[in-house]
Design a protein around this motif. Sequence first.
Motif, PDB file in Angstrom:
ATOM      1  N   UNK A   1      31.575 -31.415  77.932  1.00 19.66           N
ATOM      2  CA  UNK A   1      32.879 -31.822  78.480  1.00 19.66           C
ATOM      3  C   UNK A   1      33.925 -30.734  78.231  1.00 19.66           C
ATOM      4  N   UNK A   2      35.184 -31.024  78.594  1.00 22.41           N
ATOM      5  CA  UNK A   2      36.208 -29.979  78.518  1.00 22.41           C
ATOM      6  C   UNK A   2      36.690 -29.687  77.094  1.00 22.41           C
ATOM      7  N   UNK A   3      36.131 -30.417  76.112  1.00 22.44           N
ATOM      8  CA  UNK A   3      36.435 -30.087  74.701  1.00 22.44           C
ATOM      9  C   UNK A   3      35.315 -29.255  74.085  1.00 22.44           C
ATOM     10  N   UNK A   4      34.238 -29.060  74.853  1.00 20.41           N
ATOM     11  CA  UNK A   4      33.090 -28.320  74.334  1.00 20.41           C
ATOM     12  C   UNK A   4      32.028 -29.209  73.723  1.00 20.41           C
ATOM     13  N   UNK A   5      32.278 -30.512  73.692  1.00 20.73           N
ATOM     14  CA  UNK A   5      31.306 -31.458  73.132  1.00 20.73           C
ATOM     15  C   UNK A   5      30.309 -31.881  74.212  1.00 20.73           C
ATOM     16  N   UNK A   6      29.060 -32.126  73.783  1.00 18.99           N
ATOM     17  CA  UNK A   6      28.049 -32.588  74.734  1.00 18.99           C
ATOM     18  C   UNK A   6      28.189 -34.087  74.966  1.00 18.99           C
ATOM     19  N   UNK A   7      28.004 -34.496  76.211  1.00 16.02           N
ATOM     20  CA  UNK A   7      28.209 -35.886  76.611  1.00 16.02           C
ATOM     21  C   UNK A   7      27.016 -36.324  77.458  1.00 16.02           C
ATOM     22  N   UNK A   8      26.399 -37.452  77.090  1.00 20.62           N
ATOM     23  CA  UNK A   8      25.314 -38.017  77.891  1.00 20.62           C
ATOM     24  C   UNK A   8      25.944 -38.810  79.040  1.00 20.62           C
ATOM     25  N   UNK A   9      25.669 -38.386  80.264  1.00 20.65           N
ATOM     26  CA  UNK A   9      26.210 -39.099  81.418  1.00 20.65           C
ATOM     27  C   UNK A   9      25.538 -40.457  81.559  1.00 20.65           C
ATOM     28  N   UNK A  10      26.274 -41.429  82.072  1.00 24.87           N
ATOM     29  CA  UNK A  10      25.662 -42.712  82.403  1.00 24.87           C
ATOM     30  C   UNK A  10      24.864 -42.560  83.696  1.00 24.87           C
ATOM     31  N   UNK A  11      24.007 -43.515  83.963  1.00 27.25           N
ATOM     32  CA  UNK A  11      23.257 -43.498  85.221  1.00 27.25           C
ATOM     33  C   UNK A  11      24.177 -43.537  86.419  1.00 27.25           C
ATOM     34  N   UNK A  12      25.262 -44.276  86.322  1.00 23.88           N
ATOM     35  CA  UNK A  12      26.229 -44.340  87.416  1.00 23.88           C
ATOM     36  C   UNK A  12      26.915 -43.002  87.631  1.00 23.88           C
ATOM     37  N   UNK A  13      27.279 -42.320  86.547  1.00 22.15           N
ATOM     38  CA  UNK A  13      27.954 -41.022  86.682  1.00 22.15           C
ATOM     39  C   UNK A  13      27.055 -39.992  87.353  1.00 22.15           C
ATOM     40  N   UNK A  14      25.808 -39.911  86.903  1.00 28.83           N
ATOM     41  CA  UNK A  14      24.868 -38.998  87.558  1.00 28.83           C
ATOM     42  C   UNK A  14      24.669 -39.395  89.012  1.00 28.83           C
ATOM     43  N   UNK A  15      24.620 -40.700  89.267  1.00 25.31           N
ATOM     44  CA  UNK A  15      24.419 -41.191  90.630  1.00 25.31           C
ATOM     45  C   UNK A  15      25.545 -40.820  91.574  1.00 25.31           C
ATOM     46  N   UNK A  16      26.805 -40.945  91.119  1.00 21.71           N
ATOM     47  CA  UNK A  16      27.920 -40.608  92.012  1.00 21.71           C
ATOM     48  C   UNK A  16      28.015 -39.089  92.195  1.00 21.71           C
ATOM     49  N   UNK A  17      27.684 -38.319  91.148  1.00 20.65           N
ATOM     50  CA  UNK A  17      27.647 -36.862  91.297  1.00 20.65           C
ATOM     51  C   UNK A  17      26.623 -36.449  92.357  1.00 20.65           C
ATOM     52  N   UNK A  18      25.432 -37.036  92.295  1.00 21.73           N
ATOM     53  CA  UNK A  18      24.396 -36.710  93.274  1.00 21.73           C
ATOM     54  C   UNK A  18      24.775 -37.192  94.668  1.00 21.73           C
ATOM     55  N   UNK A  19      25.326 -38.403  94.743  1.00 26.41           N
ATOM     56  CA  UNK A  19      25.732 -38.934  96.055  1.00 26.41           C
ATOM     57  C   UNK A  19      26.718 -37.980  96.720  1.00 26.41           C
ATOM     58  N   UNK A  20      27.747 -37.588  95.979  1.00 28.40           N
ATOM     59  CA  UNK A  20      28.761 -36.698  96.553  1.00 28.40           C
ATOM     60  C   UNK A  20      28.176 -35.327  96.864  1.00 28.40           C
ATOM     61  N   UNK A  21      27.370 -34.782  95.964  1.00 31.35           N
ATOM     62  CA  UNK A  21      26.806 -33.451  96.199  1.00 31.35           C
ATOM     63  C   UNK A  21      25.929 -33.439  97.451  1.00 31.35           C
ATOM     64  N   UNK A  22      25.071 -34.436  97.579  1.00 30.09           N
ATOM     65  CA  UNK A  22      24.161 -34.486  98.739  1.00 30.09           C
ATOM     66  C   UNK A  22      24.948 -34.646 100.041  1.00 30.09           C
ATOM     67  N   UNK A  23      25.889 -35.583 100.065  1.00 31.59           N
ATOM     68  CA  UNK A  23      26.657 -35.810 101.300  1.00 31.59           C
ATOM     69  C   UNK A  23      27.523 -34.605 101.648  1.00 31.59           C
ATOM     70  N   UNK A  24      28.195 -34.038 100.648  1.00 30.43           N
ATOM     71  CA  UNK A  24      29.054 -32.872 100.899  1.00 30.43           C
ATOM     72  C   UNK A  24      28.232 -31.672 101.353  1.00 30.43           C
ATOM     73  N   UNK A  25      27.071 -31.468 100.738  1.00 29.07           N
ATOM     74  CA  UNK A  25      26.220 -30.327 101.102  1.00 29.07           C
ATOM     75  C   UNK A  25      25.651 -30.490 102.505  1.00 29.07           C
TER      76      UNK A  25
END
Length: 577
Positions: free
Chosen positions: A314-338
């Motif tokens: 994250x923006x503090x330099x700490x590692x963060x485990x994404x939730x399934x929903x967070x990964x899902x919306x990232x992929x949804x947006x990336x695929x549609x935008x691409x």
Amino acid sequence: MRYRDKYELWINSDEIDTATKEELKSVKDEKELEDRFYKELEFGTGGLRGIIGAGSNRMNIFTVGKATQGLAEYLLKTYGDEASASIAYDSRIMSKEFAETAALVLCANNVKVNLFESLRPTPMLSYTVRQLKSKAGIVITASHNPRQYNGYKVYGDDGGQVTDNAANEILECINDVDDFSKIKKISYNEAVNKGLLNIIGEEVDKSYIDRVKNLTIREELVEDKAKDLKIIYTPIHGSGNMPIRRVLRELGYDNVFVVKEQEQPDGNFPTASYPNPEDPKVFTLALDMAKEVKPDIIFGTDPDCDRIGVVVKDNTGAYKVLTGNQTGVLLTHYILASLKETNKLPNNGAVIKTIVTTEMAGKIAEGFNVQLIDVLTGFKYIGEKIKEFEETKSSRYLFGFEESYGYLAGNFVRDKDAVIAAALITEMTLYYKSKGMSLYDALINLYDKYGYYKESLVSIELQGKEGQEKIGKALEYLRHSMKSTINNVKIIKKMDYKLSVEKDLVNIEERTIKLPKSNVLKFVLEDGSWFVVRPSGTEPKMKVYLSCVGNSLKDMDEKLESFKNNIMEIINTACNL
């Protein structure tokens, strides 16, 4: 039949081996004996899942044999001489033995079988059913459950998990196998010599890997920049090591570092008692490795490699485990935008999610003029929709996901696929890196644009017969005695998927829910928050899903925490009936 009577049948049966009988005789705890025999291990829409051990309510060669004999009779009744099946298994205890038991029972019934030479991910079984035109598939796995569990999932000829109608027909056939003497037997050598058992491996692996690589959207970017990305991957002692590393290597990702302590298949899961990428503890070793490697992305897959968890900085330099929903919306947006940017976004595109998955996906889909479709919990329902799209040509499937870390692009697999997801997550990370961004930066941008959605899951473990009864009573309490407000916020909708009724509590209207019946309740509140309560289909748990929408990261965290406290107070009242 009482559990003691079932116990005596096993003890006195000529079909049960001595070692199994000795195991049963050694059980002195009457409660445990009751749990082993108070019911048959249930065959649901996902097949069987249970604790490994002796007894009718356990995973063993006898319960697997009985289920397979029933499946064989269903296949022969449905397909006649064309009856066939493909079988895969993961790294769990007894997985290989259960897979061979299933293969030989099918062969004894003259059902032709393709059996993988060694462990493979669940999604590869789905692919294989389609590729080899099998009429059914079996994969031996208990997914992310603790080490004492194993399971038996059944797939239809479309490569998707069997859904309700087929599962009920198979169950009828299984119930007809009322004596272990009805389970047909054949030796391994005889099955091979008769041409009934075919061992498969590299030829299927290669075609699958090639199809996964072909899902790459930004081919030039990957070709030019893949070598610049640093990746840490852990298979968590499961089946993902070979296919994920092979896909990444063939795509040009040279800097893949595997967590050595978790690399080798091991059903005892010595470094992860709960081998689930939803649990941040499974990434402890990967995070230790990250101090030296300094990766751009960390991810891990569960034992049968259908779920994937992602860790970002994250923006503090700490590692963060994404939730399934967070990964899902990232992929949804990336695929549609691409797809839009490369002029490949179709006019009739569709994204599919489950009813317990974030509504943020709908906002993103709407932004790209793409249809968003909700289905019941369980990836089999996403697979069912893909089949429907193929038959009706009504929509073109683009992506599907569920909050429990399952994702699928492409249509050559009909189950969640962590191999495909790993390739796309890696490409997505590479894309944002080329823009000077991390995945965390990309997530914050999505929150700023579409709203601050946050979800949570609470699992209430209720073991044994008493636990199952308590779950049933709790759902009935919520169905009939739920109050109209929560913390002074009105409940505006109630969806009862068992009764197939959605109630609009503002306009006092009802509509029919056109989904299969399931003992699930969903309540939607006036401020956009919602919660869902359902019994787990695979574990002795009641699951409570919650979601809130806030104005900032801090606001959404505070809202969700308050909402969760209010809901759990209601749930605890319901469970203590």
